[in-house]
Design a protein around this motif. Sequence first.
Motif, mmCIF file in Angstrom:
data_model
loop_
_atom_site.group_PDB
_atom_site.id
_atom_site.type_symbol
_atom_site.label_atom_id
_atom_site.label_comp_id
_atom_site.label_asym_id
_atom_site.label_seq_id
_atom_site.Cartn_x
_atom_site.Cartn_y
_atom_site.Cartn_z
ATOM 1 N N ASN A 1 -12.119 -4.215 -0.550
ATOM 2 C CA ASN A 1 -11.963 -2.761 -0.564
ATOM 3 C C ASN A 1 -12.638 -2.152 -1.785
ATOM 4 N N THR B 1 -7.647 -1.565 6.116
ATOM 5 C CA THR B 1 -6.560 -2.532 6.291
ATOM 6 C C THR B 1 -7.041 -3.905 6.762
ATOM 7 N N ASP B 2 -8.266 -3.990 7.281
ATOM 8 C CA ASP B 2 -8.772 -5.290 7.714
ATOM 9 C C ASP B 2 -9.518 -6.016 6.604
ATOM 10 N N PRO C 1 -4.183 -9.451 1.081
ATOM 11 C CA PRO C 1 -4.470 -8.483 2.143
ATOM 12 C C PRO C 1 -3.838 -7.136 1.809
ATOM 13 N N VAL C 2 -4.506 -6.073 2.186
ATOM 14 C CA VAL C 2 -4.005 -4.729 1.891
ATOM 15 C C VAL C 2 -2.640 -4.489 2.531
ATOM 16 N N THR C 3 -2.426 -5.071 3.693
ATOM 17 C CA THR C 3 -1.169 -4.864 4.425
ATOM 18 C C THR C 3 0.050 -5.433 3.701
ATOM 19 N N SER C 4 -0.174 -6.286 2.714
ATOM 20 C CA SER C 4 0.949 -6.889 1.988
ATOM 21 C C SER C 4 1.316 -6.118 0.730
ATOM 22 N N ASN D 1 -9.434 -7.360 2.376
ATOM 23 C CA ASN D 1 -8.492 -7.646 1.298
ATOM 24 C C ASN D 1 -8.753 -6.706 0.119
ATOM 25 N N ALA E 1 -1.007 -0.223 -3.515
ATOM 26 C CA ALA E 1 -2.100 0.284 -2.675
ATOM 27 C C ALA E 1 -2.788 1.473 -3.349
#
Length: 273
Positions: free
Chosen positions: A105, A98-99, A141-144, A101, A150
């Motif tokens: 990853n 998650t930290d 970013p993965v969180t978005s 992009n 995902a």
Amino acid sequence: MKKDNEIILSIQDLTVGYGKSIILNNISMDVRKKEIIAIMGNSGSGKTTLFKSITNQIPIISGKIKIFDQDIRLLPDKDLKKLRRKMGVLFQHGALFTDLNVFDNVAFPLIELTKRSSDEIIKIVLEKLNSVGLRAAAHMPVTSLSGGMAKRVALARATALDPWIMLYDEPFSGLDPISIGVIAKLIKELSNTLQCASILITHEMQESFKIADKINIIGSGSIVASGSPESLSKSEDPFIKQFINGAPTGPIPFDYPETSDFKEWLIKLRQQT
């Protein structure tokens, strides 16, 4: 170069357990180039244990698991690590960092496990993201990301090293119907593009029956049914009919069976009171 119809993964009389409990008993199957095998069964039937056995995460009581005719139990650690690089794994919840992009990853296994140049890595990562329709999301970013996005990023990362074997652990879980269809389509396309052997552990009946070449249903640690989606759909076997139709009653019990471990635990619990 993998030959047409070549057996990439062979599981022979596999028995696996924890302590006194046998989880898998005498499991055998072959998976060939470009073949998709779906592993199904009720919860606790041993599907995840099979997954861990193939990746050599748990000890084998008896039997063999061969990849390109190499028994994984007999390989030195150095050779086993090399072989694992030819296994792509899509984890149930994606397991993205998650930290990082999206680009980083997918690039992670290439950076950690190869000596490719930066230009080569950029080219490969963008190609892999393009194959799952997310090339233009490389900077995000993965969180978005949505759940479906995902999962596609995780799929791109799993294929970064062009694996011989793809292992999918509940790839459809937590997804909406459209995303499930997208992931199923990608699994089929990647099987043909990579020419890899694919094992799909899933509860998703509809999409799995569309893309799988063979379905193996596990019950009580053994393969109780095996065949093409078409043949299983027409089966009159009570076990198969109950599983496919999702019937609450039938040969598949709802109650978890009592084991010797449970009985010993219960005796000790009562002795404490």
